[in-house]
Design a protein around this motif. Structure first.
Motif, PDB file in Angstrom:
ATOM      1  N   ASP A 174       4.056  -8.000  13.118  1.00 19.93           N
ATOM      2  CA  ASP A 174       4.454  -8.034  11.697  1.00 19.93           C
ATOM      3  C   ASP A 174       4.643  -6.651  11.094  1.00 19.93           C
ATOM      4  N   LEU A 175       4.679  -5.604  11.929  1.00 21.97           N
ATOM      5  CA  LEU A 175       4.940  -4.269  11.416  1.00 21.97           C
ATOM      6  C   LEU A 175       6.420  -4.069  11.100  1.00 21.97           C
ATOM      7  N   HIS A 176       7.269  -4.969  11.586  1.00 28.73           N
ATOM      8  CA  HIS A 176       8.700  -4.863  11.274  1.00 28.73           C
ATOM      9  C   HIS A 176       8.947  -4.977   9.770  1.00 28.73           C
ATOM     10  N   VAL A 177       8.065  -5.675   9.060  1.00 26.36           N
ATOM     11  CA  VAL A 177       8.188  -5.791   7.606  1.00 26.36           C
ATOM     12  C   VAL A 177       8.069  -4.399   6.980  1.00 26.36           C
ATOM     13  N   PHE A 178       7.106  -3.624   7.461  1.00 24.47           N
ATOM     14  CA  PHE A 178       6.929  -2.248   6.988  1.00 24.47           C
ATOM     15  C   PHE A 178       8.108  -1.376   7.410  1.00 24.47           C
ATOM     16  N   ALA A 179       8.570  -1.546   8.655  1.00 22.64           N
ATOM     17  CA  ALA A 179       9.663  -0.727   9.174  1.00 22.64           C
ATOM     18  C   ALA A 179      10.941  -0.922   8.361  1.00 22.64           C
ATOM     19  N   GLU A 180      11.188  -2.149   7.920  1.00 19.28           N
ATOM     20  CA  GLU A 180      12.377  -2.424   7.118  1.00 19.28           C
ATOM     21  C   GLU A 180      12.257  -1.821   5.721  1.00 19.28           C
ATOM     22  N   ALA A 181      11.053  -1.831   5.170  1.00 23.90           N
ATOM     23  CA  ALA A 181      10.847  -1.305   3.818  1.00 23.90           C
ATOM     24  C   ALA A 181      10.758   0.223   3.809  1.00 23.90           C
ATOM     25  N   HIS A 182      10.204   0.810   4.869  1.00 16.32           N
ATOM     26  CA  HIS A 182       9.982   2.261   4.916  1.00 16.32           C
ATOM     27  C   HIS A 182      10.430   2.808   6.284  1.00 16.32           C
ATOM     28  N   PRO A 183      11.718   2.762   6.581  1.00 18.91           N
ATOM     29  CA  PRO A 183      12.191   3.191   7.914  1.00 18.91           C
ATOM     30  C   PRO A 183      11.890   4.650   8.222  1.00 18.91           C
ATOM     31  N   ASP A 184      11.781   5.484   7.191  1.00 21.72           N
ATOM     32  CA  ASP A 184      11.499   6.903   7.410  1.00 21.72           C
ATOM     33  C   ASP A 184      10.031   7.175   7.691  1.00 21.72           C
ATOM     34  N   LEU A 188       0.823  -1.208   0.000  1.00 23.02           N
ATOM     35  CA  LEU A 188       0.000   0.000   0.000  1.00 23.02           C
ATOM     36  C   LEU A 188       0.858   1.260   0.000  1.00 23.02           C
ATOM     37  N   ALA A 189       1.913   1.235   0.798  1.00 16.76           N
ATOM     38  CA  ALA A 189       2.751   2.420   0.977  1.00 16.76           C
ATOM     39  C   ALA A 189       3.511   2.804  -0.287  1.00 16.76           C
ATOM     40  N   LYS A 190       3.607   1.896  -1.246  1.00 19.21           N
ATOM     41  CA  LYS A 190       4.300   2.215  -2.495  1.00 19.21           C
ATOM     42  C   LYS A 190       3.596   3.334  -3.255  1.00 19.21           C
ATOM     43  N   THR A 191       2.289   3.402  -3.110  1.00 15.98           N
ATOM     44  CA  THR A 191       1.516   4.416  -3.837  1.00 15.98           C
ATOM     45  C   THR A 191       0.780   5.376  -2.908  1.00 15.98           C
ATOM     46  N   VAL A 201       1.683   5.730   7.415  1.00 13.03           N
ATOM     47  CA  VAL A 201       2.805   5.568   8.343  1.00 13.03           C
ATOM     48  C   VAL A 201       2.511   4.397   9.266  1.00 13.03           C
ATOM     49  N   GLY A 202       3.566   3.796   9.791  1.00 13.75           N
ATOM     50  CA  GLY A 202       3.439   2.695  10.738  1.00 13.75           C
ATOM     51  C   GLY A 202       3.942   3.110  12.105  1.00 13.75           C
ATOM     52  N   MET A 203       3.220   2.687  13.151  1.00 14.97           N
ATOM     53  CA  MET A 203       3.583   3.054  14.518  1.00 14.97           C
ATOM     54  C   MET A 203       3.376   1.850  15.433  1.00 14.97           C
TER      55      MET A 203
END
Length: 350
Positions: free
Chosen positions: A74-84, A55-58, A63-65
């Protein structure tokens, strides 16, 4: 803590034992067996995290928190892909919800993760005042719903649906499997207002994929039709009722399974229409306390519509549950396939 109370607590959290399949001897088991008894089904890893990354690609506003639990939700998957675009708030759930509200006010769509007990019990007032009252688009996605951990009352969110159903403006979801978690995550990103979604983490069974299922917010869907019993279920209990329906079919009992992943707003129209059809025994099945969850929501809908049918509930008891291994606890509290099958047969006087 007194010595007697310490002794009771120590006994309560002693590891449970299960019979070894080869020797018959009872062996100690972990309280965190990460299995929902998927009966050999395909399992998909971290469906929530991967859906959010996609989803975050587009969607720049996503944001993830998390409150120190990204790895366990499983939010670590998002954190690794979008650390900012990931915010680790520490073990401070009230701060987590308040910060999410602030980001939502600035135009972001925060996906917030923690354990269901911490969101529903510890952070309730902050969700109510900072998020729900303002109708902000914060998506609260919580792991360990109901009896999906063996760590006892401190981690078992057996009353979260009852708590969250009572909050105005809040949509409440209890998805079944990896397929539905993936689909629901994408849908709620575009849903106005706040959402509370129960979350299965890690390797999650693919249950609904073989039925060509598509999640629709606010809709209950018939997964399998039948003439004798109508199961109305949510969460992983839909997996259990589908398996129970197969077992009962072998004994001549035809069971329908109506999956109701949206607990609020409930699809009362579909539920009442199906309950009215064919004189079937209506059985709700949920991974939640018998008080205040799907069962009582369905019962209220039937009562208001003046639909009078034989009605039973399969749910967790209204009490603080034991700690132990999940297979042991699920059997103890009547939410295994075998226990569901036996219960329904008893209601049918078989």
């Amino acid at each position: 803590m007194t010595i007697p109370s310490f002794s009771r607590r120590k006994s309560k959290y002693t590891p449970r034992t299960l019979p070894d399949s080869q020797t018959g001897e009872r062996v100690a088991t972990s309280a965190m067996i990460a299995s929902l008894d998927s009966e050999g089904r395909e399992a998909i890893s971290a469906p929530f995290g991967h859906a959010l990354v996609d989803l975050a690609k587009t969607r720049d506003g996503i944001v993830g928190m998390s409150a120190d639990l990204s790895k366990y939700t499983d939010l670590h998957v998002f954190a690794e892909a979008h650390p900012d675009r990931f915010y680790q708030m520490g073990m401070a759930e009230a701060l987590l919800m308040s910060a999410a509200a602030g980001l939502a006010r600035e135009g972001f769509v925060p996906f917030v993760t923690t354990y269901a007990v911490f969101a529903s019990r510890r952070a309730y007032d902050f969700i109510a005042m900072a998020i729900a009252e303002e109708n902000l688009p914060v998506k609260i996605c919580c792991a360990l719903p109901g009896l999906s951990t063996g760590y006892g009352p401190s981690h078992q969110a057996t009353e979260d649906l009852a708590i969250m159903r009572g909050m105005p403006n809040l949509t409440v979801l209890d998805p079944c499997d990896a397929v539905e978690i993936d689909q629901a995550t994408r849908v709620i990103a575009d849903t106005p207002g706040p959402v509370y979604m129960r979350l299965l983490r890690g390797k999650v069974p693919n249950v609904l994929g073989e039925y060509g299922y598509r999640f629709e917010l606010g809709k209950a869907k018939m997964i399998h039709d039948g003439t004798d019993v109508l199961f109305i279920s949510s969460g992983f209990m839909t997996m259990r009722t589908l398996d129970a329906a197969k077992a009962l079919a072998a004994e001549g009992v035809s069971c329908a399974v109506l999956h109701s992943p949206t607990i609020k707003p409930l699809d009362a129209e579909t539920i009442c229409a199906e309950a009215s059809r064919g004189g079937r025994l209506v059985v709700t099945a949920e991974n939640h306390s018998i008080t205040g969850g799907l069962g009582e929501a369905v019962a209220g809908a039937l009562m208001r519509a003046q639909v009078h049918v034989p009605f039973r509930q399969i749910a967790l008891p209204d009490e603080f549950l034991d700690a132990g291994a999940l297979p042991t606890l699920h059997d103890q509290y009547g939410i295994t396939v075998d226990r569901i099958t036996a219960q329904v047969k008893s209601w049918l006087d078989m």
